[in-house]
Design an enzyme around this catalytic site. Structure first.
Site, mmCIF file in Angstrom:
data_model
loop_
_atom_site.group_PDB
_atom_site.id
_atom_site.type_symbol
_atom_site.label_atom_id
_atom_site.label_comp_id
_atom_site.label_asym_id
_atom_site.label_seq_id
_atom_site.Cartn_x
_atom_site.Cartn_y
_atom_site.Cartn_z
ATOM 1 N N GLU A 264 0.816 -1.202 0.000
ATOM 2 C CA GLU A 264 0.000 0.000 0.000
ATOM 3 C C GLU A 264 0.865 1.273 0.000
ATOM 4 O O GLU A 264 0.784 2.096 0.913
ATOM 5 C CB GLU A 264 -0.935 0.009 1.212
ATOM 6 C CG GLU A 264 -1.877 -1.185 1.274
ATOM 7 C CD GLU A 264 -2.652 -1.239 2.572
ATOM 8 O OE1 GLU A 264 -2.479 -0.323 3.414
ATOM 9 O OE2 GLU A 264 -3.428 -2.191 2.772
ATOM 10 N N CYS A 332 -4.268 33.932 9.356
ATOM 11 C CA CYS A 332 -4.165 34.562 10.682
ATOM 12 C C CYS A 332 -3.847 33.528 11.755
ATOM 13 O O CYS A 332 -4.641 33.282 12.677
ATOM 14 C CB CYS A 332 -5.447 35.316 11.004
ATOM 15 S SG CYS A 332 -5.717 36.723 9.929
ATOM 16 N N GLU A 333 -2.722 32.876 11.610
ATOM 17 C CA GLU A 333 -2.202 31.910 12.578
ATOM 18 C C GLU A 333 -0.682 32.014 12.592
ATOM 19 O O GLU A 333 -0.055 32.040 11.524
ATOM 20 C CB GLU A 333 -2.572 30.475 12.166
ATOM 21 C CG GLU A 333 -4.043 30.173 12.028
ATOM 22 C CD GLU A 333 -4.688 29.831 13.345
ATOM 23 O OE1 GLU A 333 -3.959 29.673 14.347
ATOM 24 O OE2 GLU A 333 -5.924 29.738 13.373
#
Length: 413
Positions: A264, A332-333
């Site tokens: 996978e 805005c972080e």
């Protein structure tokens, strides 16, 4: 100019705008075939882990290479079917499948469902009973092996939410073997992501193969040995796993067992083939910091903010002395960053800035935070005349599309 993807970023920026993702389809194909070749000595099937990047054009490319798909939602199952994948090339994993998802997966007649808990097994059995069909299952075993990776992407320890312990797995296989509506066909493990040291995979493979032999002695004959994914890639110049050694370690653990190996891979196939191309908006100098502010942001590529992940960043057309800076977006972080204290050339408004190795968990984890439309996606590939072609494989999201569902509800009163 970037050494990986050779084309004119400026021309692409002018035609498509920035930011955008671009993927090298030829590189993805090459990595897929290398991995497939490593396991050619044994029956095997690659099931691409779609969560890494689920663009339909990418899935279509992999389907043409005979890839199957590992899905972790019914939406991903539908994506695989959308590009013409045969149901027997689809497996359904994930720790939180709903009853409706299980029902749909059975109706689609996919290859098997990876069970993650005893409770899920009983729900699936009940669903299969209502449909009057037999559900093909694999059980995800948690081998309690330390993958030695970031804690957020470690999945093979007892403290992780994934899989079941060996004792419970035995109990579940015995129950499923006797059930009128369950058919155990495989066993599954996946100990984590971004694994550069493959020895934990081999350790886990040996432990799980031992359980397969115990089950065989109880007349429970499995067909698939699903080793998950997790192969790491080079983000900072690390050595990537040796695929031959990776395959041989797994094959060695299966001596005397006639099983098809299921793989996978996700990140391994697509991470290094992708770039996020952005434009510089501003340079901002404070008494203690230099910032390069770009038109891309954490909603477009979350990995640095979420994992403190490293991505190489280049200003492909800029020259001159480099100095430390933070590369940030406009959200805005304070957590909205792509790099901190990175050495880069001086920049100005309109300069192209490229974030490399962003093909996995880039667009697929992107969001509309701050009502920012999702970016467009491009593919790069060589045509039959060996000429480089660029194709738009996802349009840039418009504001109108972004709010369409809300507007319909609003209009309905």
């Amino acid at each position: 100019m970037s050494a990986d993807l050779k084309f004119d970023y400026k021309a692409l920026a002018k035609e498509f705008g920035t930011p955008f993702y671009i993927y090298d389809f030829d590189m993805i194909k090459e990595r897929f075939l290398r991995l497939k070749t490593a396991f050619k000595a044994r029956k095997s099937q690659i099931f691409y882990a779609m969560k890494a990047n689920s663009n339909l054009s990418l899935l279509s490319l992999l389907k043409e290479l005979d890839s199957g798909f590992d899905c972790v939602s019914i939406g991903e199952v539908k994506r695989a079917l959308q590009v013409g994948t045969k149901p027997y090339k689809i497996i359904f994993s994930g720790v939180g499948k709903s009853e409706l998802e299980l029902k749909q997966a059975l109706e689609y007649d996919i290859l098997y469902i990876n069970l993650e808990s005893e409770a899920e097994m009983y729900v699936l059995e009940n669903v299969a009973k209502k449909l009057d069909i037999k559900a093909r299952i694999s059980i995800r075993v948690n081998p309690n092996v330390d993958a030695k990776t970031h804690p957020y992407i470690s999945t093979g320890l007892n403290v992780n939410k994934f899989g079941v312990a060996f004792d419970l797995a035995r109990k579940m296989y015995l129950y499923a073997h006797k059930s009128e509506f369950l058919e155990p066909v495989g066993i599954h493990f996946h100990i984590g992501s971004q694994l550069l040291d493959i020895s934990p995979i081999h350790e886990a493979s040996t432990l799980v193969a031992k359980l397969v032999r115990e089950l065989k002695a109880l007349n429970i004959e499995l067909k698939f040995f699903d080793i998950g994914g997790g192969l790491g890639v080079s983000y900072e110049g690390e050595s990537e796993p040796d695929l031959y050694a990776y395959a041989q370690g797994v094959l060695g653990s299966l001596s005397g067992l006639d099983l098809t190996i299921a793989l996978e891979p996700g990140r391994f196939l697509v991470a290094r083939a992708g770039e996020l191309v952005s434009s510089v908006l501003y340079e901002k100098i404070t008494p203690s910091k230099r910032f390069i502010i770009t038109d891309a942001a954490m909603n477009d590529l979350l990995r640095p903010s979420l994992y403190n992940a490293y991505h190489e960043i280049v200003l492909p057309y800029n020259e001159g002395e480099k100095s430390p800076c933070d590369v940030v977006g406009g959200i805005c972080e304070s957590g909205d960053f792509f790099a901190k204290d990175r050495l880069l050339e001086q920049s100005k408004n309109g300069d192209i800035l490229v974030i490399k190795n962003a093909g996995a968990y880039g667009f697929s984890m992107s969001s509309n935070y701050n009502t920012r439309p999702k970016v467009c996606e491009l593919a790069k590939f060589k045509d039959k005349n060996d000429k480089t072609q660029i194709k738009l494989i996802r349009k840039r999201q418009s504001f109108e599309t972004l709010v369409q569902d809300e507007l319909e509800c609003l209009k309905e009163g």
